[in-house]
Scaffold this motif. Structure first.
Motif: not given
Lengths: 339, 321, 542
Positions: B55, B57, B59, B80, B88, B105, C7, C11-12, C18, C22, C26, C363, C365, C445, C448, C453-454, C456-457
């Motif tokens: 949840l 990453r 550093d 996932e 939780f 689920y 953070k 690669r995130h 993205v 964008l 815009l 998350a 900033r 969460e 997940r 994956s995001p 379907p969640t």
């Protein structure tokens, strides 16, 4: 990253705005929004077999759009409710010069472009209306006279942001030059009984109710008021009379509702036919009855109401001149304090 | 089925210049082991779980599940795809799904029939049989947490993470559930990390206990090691009162009180005698170490000593090295 | 560059982040374009600055002051009475006080012009004949500005009412009760405790009102009081000077941003002092008959001015023009407008979901800040946004003209839809964000970790859970688009009418009776929007 994204945007926009164009159909960009126009256009279709697709919006927006569309436009005809906008369209090179004897013969010189890009088909007279019970028409004479002190607190007019007032001031600039036109606007503003508010019809209502004695308005609004669904409006309209000023001089200030063929039109012949239809006797005789506008074609019968106002002489200044002077008129209004 | 879990020098910082939430932590949890991670709130233990689960990453550093790296300089497996279960703090039960559907689920690769069998047997395991069609809001607090646990375990995760699973429950229920959960995890032989701020939870449930403070591990070991041989004052005090003797931390029950001098004893003055119900607490001040300091001794014979009297303290047999 | 440090490392980046970046960029582009316009003076700028600018600014400021004062008198006493006392009709009034929000300012302007100002003419004429022209002119100016302020205040005061009432509801009961126990009467408690504590709420409510005021085009235009917004229109279309119009827009935007910062600054301190632990609402004290009558009148007056009066007059007008009900073209146009507003509202809500969910996934900033910036459009007046979008798209059209693409951006549905996005993005985003935080907690969460994956969640967990909020949020944007006038006036594609432009156009033409029908439709739908708003507020509290 950016390039394909914009491409996507373009595709989307194109999807939203493209539609097929057919040979027996013309597209009209029109600033006029009267139900009677639709009836008239249907009659044209019946006669010529050419279908008419109408796109209605404000003239400024239509011109902006024509500019943006450039050669890709589907529009064939542009119709506006004043000459100033047609002049702007012409200056932006959006209109096609036509060679049409019908148009040049039927439309008096003042109401069409000297370069034949646009043509008027109805007239709108900006005149003085007065309360019958309080004003002796002998008191009235010219637009210039409205600047006289004797009208202080007796006069009404709408905001200077409206194109009709701008055209009127433009005609005064053409007649007397900028300095005098500015003085006139200042003096008339001083004579107004209140800061401008509402439209022409509101001015007339207030005159009828006795707030002021005279107002500067377009005649066809009086026609609309006579046909109002509100009985009170109809009653108020009965208390008013029209005065045609400057009859001993250059004549009343008129503007036109007119149109031209779009330069990038794909059907210029059909579009020209459409304009010619609008000045045909058959079309011309409908305008006095439906919209209370005056026809440009001489000899067409007027409505009873229009006849009751009597004959008039109109300014012969070419209306293209008003378009050229429009921005100057706006500046003078700003200087004069006429809101 | 169970797998080991390894963290190598994992670093996580939420704001660029602040102290890291997890500061180069290295840790190995063996297959089938239950590690209890104990620390105060804000110590970074929840962040550690979130890093393991994907949840968040890291550093820097690497996380491996079994032999497979799931997070590192070159690799990133989204949560996932990790096959890691999590329980939780608030259960995170889906309020719009029934008990059965909550469990199903996570079982989308199983046929409906297989699912049903599995769900029923799991519900039996935690005593929730017959609750299949209920909604989470119709369950009690303990039932909800049990459901949360089996929902996490149903997909047979390689590792299961428990984030303060008992913190919202009252103490009696808590002890009950603690036993249940321990039993289930052991029965299924799943590798697990349980985060808690409650030391009782940690000592009872964990095969090993790790003390977490300011983003790093202070001490790790079996319950006995961590309790009896704290490496520093923080670890010592975390699990209850401790007396500093030399550089050693001694638990109150590891000391005894004598009325007269004997070898390897320390002279003390009795300051206070309290009856705490479970045990008797004797407060003494060690004379030769620091008279202002006070030690606590549990359940010692008083040998007629009164407040103000002088006695001698020594370590019990099992504490002597 | 955005992803450079901390953070948020490159690669995130995924599809969610993205597209959010964008989208936010815009949305910000037209606003930045307008601000950049401050630097450039158009050919007519010196003329404007020398003649009309002072009156644009003066009229705007005068309106801000008078409307604010009127709003305080309309909203604050009523909010206090409804929070602290019990009298007949209280429950009903509590809700009714909000209804004027359903009436757009321009519609109320038609009503006050023809219903009030015109009926005042006999009295003005009496002044004219008995006290002379100067007295008349004075009365005229007074009446015009007074009525304009009154009609604006009577439909805008609910913003203040809502925020002040909310603050009375959460004020520490103990504080009020302590004041009572110290021997203070109800009036004294109000002035010494309740009112000072509500100050931040008053300022917050007033800033919303002022933003709406600055945004207004229809009402000031109808009453002939040129403000900055009207100035943009006149400069753009009358003087044909785009650059100067942009500069005016830039000035307005600066004013609004300063207002926003001031409001934020004072709220930052206020939160500190307002942290209530005991939020049990005040016990309603029963009023004696005479006092109760006074309370009812205090609450009923703003409701009458802002809702009852305009609605009854519009109904009468609609009845007079009942022949036009048969005009199928009008209904067709209205249907069209409804569908387009709804479509845009749905798209906006979906985009809001996308951004809110992306912010949940990352998350970060930086992303959070960008998302917050993208919501600034809500503070920008409609005309300003329109200018920004028009100039941006105009530039793109000319820039890519050489490609001979058979398409363009200016004047399309896409352009106006995009402008609505810029202006109203905050409307669905804020409630959706709040709902996801409140309802979904760590549910997504959990999903997940159970192998989804995001995307379907989002569809299986988050969206079903906040279904109610999604509908309410869509309805709110829908109503906002429906009511919007200045932006729509500038950007609407040819042949495109919304209910707002239809009704304003008819009123400007003097077809005041016919404009009643679309106006009433707007009011009806906006009242529905208020129901949605009410739901959102209730959800947020419980």
């Amino acid at each position: 990253m950016k390039q394909p994204f914009f491409l996507l945007l373009f595709l989307l926009a194109g999807f939203l705005s493209s539609f097929p164009s057919q040979a027996d159909e013309i597209t009209v960009y029109s600033h006029r929004h009267y139900p009677s126009d639709d009836v008239l256009f249907a009659k044209f279709t019946e006669q010529s077999g050419i279908r008419v697709r109408v796109v209605k919006a404000g003239a400024d927006e239509l011109i902006e759009r024509l500019r943006a569309e450039g050669d890709n436009t589907r529009a064939d005809v542009l119709l506006t409710a004043d000459a100033g906008r047609l002049h702007i369209a012409k200056s932006a090179d959006l209109l096609l010069p036509l060679e049409s004897e019908t148009l040049t013969e039927r439309i008096p010189e003042a109401y069409r472009d000297p370069d034949n890009t646009w043509f008027g088909f109805t007239l709108r007279a900006r005149v003085i209306i007065y309360a019958k019970d309080r004003v002796n028409p002998n008191e009235l004479s010219t637009y210039e006279d409205l600047a006289d002190r004797k009208w202080r607190g007796r006069l009404l007019a709408r905001s200077s942001s409206h194109i009709y007032n701008q055209s009127l001031l433009a005609s005064l600039i053409a007649a007397h030059g900028e300095a005098e036109a500015l003085n006139w606007a200042r003096a008339v503003r001083r004579n107004l009984i209140r800061a401008p508010q509402g439209n022409d019809r509101d001015q007339m209502r207030s005159v009828a109710r006795g707030l002021a004695d005279v107002a500067i308005v377009n005649t066809y609004y009086l026609g609309l008021m006579h046909n109002s669904p509100d009985p009170q409006d109809r009653e108020l309209a009965g208390r008013l009379a029209v005065f045609y000023p400057n009859q001993d001089g250059r004549g009343i200030h008129v503007n036109i509702s007119g149109g031209g063929v779009v330069k990038a039109s794909r059907h210029p012949e059909q579009a020209q036919k459409f304009l010619e239809f609008l000045v045909s006797e058959e079309a011309q005789k409908t305008f006095p009855q439906t919209t209370s506008e005056f026809p440009v074609l001489a000899g067409v019968e007027l409505s009873d109401l229009q006849k009751s106002w009597g004959d008039f002489k109109a300014d012969t200044l070419n209306l293209g001149k008003l378009g050229e002077l429009n921005v100057t008129a706006v500046r003078l209004f700003n200087l004069s304090g006429w809101e | 089925m169970s797998t080991s879990l390894e963290l190598v020098s994992v670093l996580k910082r939420y704001t660029p210049h602040a102290n890291p939430a997890v500061d180069r932590v290295s840790l190995r949890v063996e297959a089938g082991e239950l590690l209890a991670l104990v620390g105060q709130s804000g110590s970074g233990k929840t962040t550690l779980l979130r890093l393991v689960s994907g949840l968040e990453r890291p550093d820097a550093g690497e996380i491996r599940v079994g032999d497979e790296p799931v997070a590192g300089a070159e690799t990133w497996v989204p949560p996932e795809k990790r096959n890691i279960g999590m329980v939780f703090q608030d259960g995170a039960l889906f309020p719009h799904l029934t008990v059965e559907k909550n469990i199903r689920y996570g079982l989308r690769h199983l046929s409906k029939a297989a699912c049903a069998g599995k769900i029923d047997s799991l519900l039996c395991l935690v005593g929730l049989d017959g609750f299949q069609k209920r909604y989470p809001h119709e369950l009690s607090g303990g039932e909800r947490q049990r459901l949360a646990v089996i929902r996490a375990l149903a997909p047979e995760p390689k590792v299961v993470l428990l984030d303060e699973p008992f913190s919202n429950l009252d103490p009696a229920l808590r002890r009950n559930l603690r036993g249940d959960i321990h039993r289930i995890i052991k029965e299924l032989n799943t590798t697990a990390i349980m985060v808690t701020h409650d030391t009782d939870d940690a000592l009872t449930v964990g095969d090993r206990v790790a003390v977490f403070k300011d983003g790093h591990i202070e001490q790790i070991g079996t319950s006995t090691e961590v309790y009896r041989n704290p490496v520093n004052g923080y670890c010592a005090r975390l699990f209850g009162p401790a007396n500093l003797l030399g550089n050693q931390w001694i638990r109150p029950e590891q000391m005894e009180l004598l009325p007269a001098y004997a070898p390897e004893t320390h002279p003390v003055v009795v300051r206070e005698i309290r009856d705490a119900g479970r045990h008797r607490e004797i407060l003494v001040s060690p004379q030769e170490v620091d008279p202002e300091e006070s030690w606590i001794i549990h359940n010692a014979e008083l040998h007629g000593l009164k407040v103000g009297g002088t006695g001698w303290v020594r370590l019990k047999e099992d504490r002597k090295a | 560059m955005l992803f450079a440090k901390g953070k948020y490392t490159p690669r995130h980046a995924d599809l969610w982040s993205v597209s959010t970046v964008l989208l936010a960029l815009l949305i910000l582009t037209p606003l930045v374009v307008v601000l950049a316009g401050l630097m450039r003076a158009g050919p007519e700028w010196s003329h404007i600055a020398g003649t009309v600018l002072r009156s644009y600014v003066g009229n705007t400021l005068l309106l801000v002051v008078t409307v604010s004062v009127l709003c305080v008198f309309m909203a604050v006493p009523a909010a206090w009475l409804l929070s602290a006392f019990e009298f007949p009709g209280r429950r009903w009034l509590e809700w009714a006080m909000v209804l004027p929000l359903a009436i757009p300012t321009y519609v109320n302007a038609f009503v006050y012009m023809h219903g009030v100002k015109e009926s005042a003419e006999p009295m003005q004429m009496w002044i004219h004949t008995h006290w002379g022209l100067d007295a008349f002119l004075f009365s005229e100016t007074l009446l015009r500005h007074g009525l304009l302020s009154l009609l604006m205040a009577s439909v805008l005061y609910p913003y203040l009412y809502l925020s002040v009432r909310a603050s009375f509801l959460v004020q520490r009961r103990g504080v009020i009760e302590a004041a009572q126990l110290l021997g203070r009467g109800p009036a004294s408690v109000f002035f010494t405790v309740a009112l000072p504590l509500a100050r931040p709420a008053i300022i917050a409510g007033l800033s919303l009102i002022i933003m709406e005021l600055i945004n207004d085009y229809g009402a000031v235009n109808y009453f002939g009081v040129p403000t900055l917004t009207e100035g943009i229109f006149r400069t753009w279309f009358g003087l044909q000077d785009t650059a100067s119009a942009m500069r005016l827009a830039g000035i307005m935007m600066l004013v609004v941003f300063i207002l926003l910062l001031l409001e934020k600054a004072q709220r930052g301190r206020a939160r500190f002092s307002e942290h209530a632990t005991d939020t049990t609402p005040l016990a309603h004290r029963r009023l004696r008959p005479l006092a109760a009558t006074g309370a009812i009148v205090t609450c009923l007056t703003p409701f009458f001015l802002g809702f009852l009066y305009p609605v009854q007059l519009l109904l009468r007008w609609a009845w007079m023009s009942r022949e036009t009900f048969a005009d199928s073209v009008m209904w067709q146009r209205m249907g069209h407008s409804l569908m387009l507003s709804m479509g845009t509202a749905v798209v906006l809500t979906l985009l809001a979901v996308l951004v809110v969910y992306a912010l949940r996934l990352h998350a970060s900033r930086r992303l959070e800040t960008l998302g917050r910036l993208a919501m600034l459009g809500y503070a920008a007046p409609g005309a300003v946004v329109a200018v920004g979008v028009m100039v941006t798209f105009g530039y793109l059209d000319t820039r890519f003209a050489h490609l001979q693409l058979p398409i363009y951006l200016s004047g399309t549905l896409f352009a106006i839809g995009f402008a609505y996005l810029v202006r109203f993005f905050a409307v669905p985003t804020q409630p959706i964000k709040a709902a996801m935080t409140r309802v979904c907690g760590s549910l997504d969460e959990a999903s997940r970790l159970l192998g989804h994956s995001p995307a379907p969640t989002l569809f299986r967990i988050n969206l079903p859970l906040i279904k109610g909020t999604l509908i309410s949020a869509t309805l709110l944007v829908f109503v906002d688009i429906l009511k919007e006038l200045p932006l729509t006036m500038i950007l609407r594609p040819v042949n495109f009418e919304t209910l707002a432009t239809l009704s304003f156009g008819l009123a400007k033409e003097g077809r005041i009776h016919e404009c009643a029908v679309p106006s009433l439709v707007i009011i009806l739908l906006a009242a529905l929007g208020l129901v949605a708003l009410n739901r959102l507020i209730r959800n947020a509290i419980t």
